[in-house]
Design a protein around this motif. Structure first.
Motif, short mmCIF file in Angstrom:
data_model
loop_
_atom_site.label_atom_id
_atom_site.label_comp_id
_atom_site.label_asym_id
_atom_site.label_seq_id
_atom_site.Cartn_x
_atom_site.Cartn_y
_atom_site.Cartn_z
N ALA A 145 0.83 -1.21 0.00
CA ALA A 145 0.00 0.00 0.00
C ALA A 145 0.86 1.25 0.00
N LEU A 146 2.03 1.18 0.61
CA LEU A 146 2.98 2.29 0.54
C LEU A 146 3.59 2.42 -0.86
N MET A 147 3.90 1.30 -1.47
CA MET A 147 4.58 1.31 -2.76
C MET A 147 3.64 1.63 -3.90
N GLY A 148 2.50 0.94 -3.98
CA GLY A 148 1.56 1.11 -5.07
C GLY A 148 2.09 0.56 -6.38
N GLY A 149 1.43 0.93 -7.48
CA GLY A 149 1.84 0.44 -8.79
C GLY A 149 1.54 -1.03 -8.95
N THR A 150 2.51 -1.76 -9.46
CA THR A 150 2.42 -3.21 -9.62
C THR A 150 3.70 -3.79 -9.03
N ALA A 151 3.58 -4.85 -8.27
CA ALA A 151 4.76 -5.40 -7.61
C ALA A 151 4.59 -6.90 -7.41
N ILE A 152 5.71 -7.55 -7.26
CA ILE A 152 5.75 -8.97 -6.93
C ILE A 152 6.06 -9.10 -5.44
#
Length: 306
Positions: A145-152
């Motif tokens: 939730a801090l990072m956002g975008g798309t992540a693995i």
């Protein structure tokens, strides 16, 4: 609202791929997940106070959300205060739009928003990596939730690496008034695997399927649809069998892929483009469902300036 202080917006998330390993001795499961932050948000205002207090409202049912120290956003604020030696408190005002206990990480988004807001309010100026480490202590979904975008996400889901996602992915969500407990769904998954109701190779989770990464990188929803997967879905359907009807209706209405979001009960339908998503939303709404059109990827928790 005109609440003074700091305003932060944080997104809900979808697990477009979610593989769950066996139950480990520590009571947790290793996972391999592809997260996408979507345009359904939690809004939080933080202002200085003598104590730690919280007020909660929203466009979703918030009657089951704790408004005391059990709340993940309050726990986040207290953790940050302890970490930096802040001796005061904070009042948090949260307006929720992400379904409660809906498998979209709304509580985690609140915690992420509280960390960002209090960091700015108190002038602690922690790095993003430091906030991520604090977030991981609160829950597996908070760092994303801090990072956002798309992540693995691997490990418990909190070991994150950004994933390149080109373009825009359109989704239609069907929400449910009655939430599902994530621990209950994990428990049901273990039960189904133990009694052989679900075929399961008891190997360690390795990584997200390459096809998912290729589809995200290409910005190709049709290719992504071939790899959408959620190991939690069978357990969620065992607890809430009526969700199967929702998924089947979405398929008939033209969704490229239909999936239970996280531990459910929110169901997510991938559309080919914005227009197809609007058509799908209309079809699901006409059948009596509360359907929302969202898109991703979007940014993680961030300060909004007036």
């Amino acid at each position: 609202m005109t609440t003074p202080g700091v305003r932060v917006r944080a997104p809900g998330k979808l697990n477009v791929f979610f593989e769950v390993g066996p139950l480990k001795d520590d009571g947790f499961h290793d996972v391999a997940s592809a997260y996408q932050a979507v345009s359904l948000y939690e809004d939080l205002w933080a202002e200085d106070a003598d104590e730690f207090t919280i007020a909660i409202s929203g466009t979703v049912d918030v009657s089951t959300v704790p408004a005391d120290d059990r709340n993940l956003a309050v726990r986040a604020a207290r953790l940050l205060a302890k970490t930096i030696g802040h001796t005061g408190g904070v009042h948090l005002d949260i307006v929720k739009h992400v379904p409660v206990a809906g498998g979209m990480g709304g509580g985690s988004a609140d915690a992420a928003a509280a960390l960002v807001a209090c960091d700015a309010l108190w002038g602690s100026d922690l790095s993003h990596a430091e906030l991520q480490r604090l977030g991981a202590r609160l829950g597996a979904d908070v760092p994303f939730a801090l990072m956002g975008g798309t992540a693995i996400g691997t490990g418990r889901g909190d070991e994150l690496s950004p994933a390149l996602a080109k373009g825009r992915f359109d989704w239609v969500l069907v929400t449910s008034e009655a939430g599902l407990s994530t621990p209950e769904v994990y428990g049901k998954l273990d039960e189904l695997r133990d009694n052989g109701a679900i075929a399961f190779a008891r190997s360690q989770v390795r990584d997200v399927a390459p096809g998912v990464l290729h589809a995200l990188r290409a910005g190709d929803p049709s290719a992504l649809a071939e790899h959408v997967r959620n190991d939690m879905q069978a357990a969620a359907l065992a607890i809430r069998p009526e969700l199967r009807d929702t998924l089947e209706l979405g398929d008939r209405a033209g969704a490229l892929a239909s999936v239970v979001s996280g531990s459910g009960p929110t169901t997510a339908f991938l559309a080919g483009d914005r227009e197809s998503a609007l058509d799908l939303q209309i079809s699901l709404a006409a059948a009596g469902y509360h359907a929302l059109h969202v898109h991703g990827p979007v940014a993680g928790a961030r300060i909004l300036h007036a």
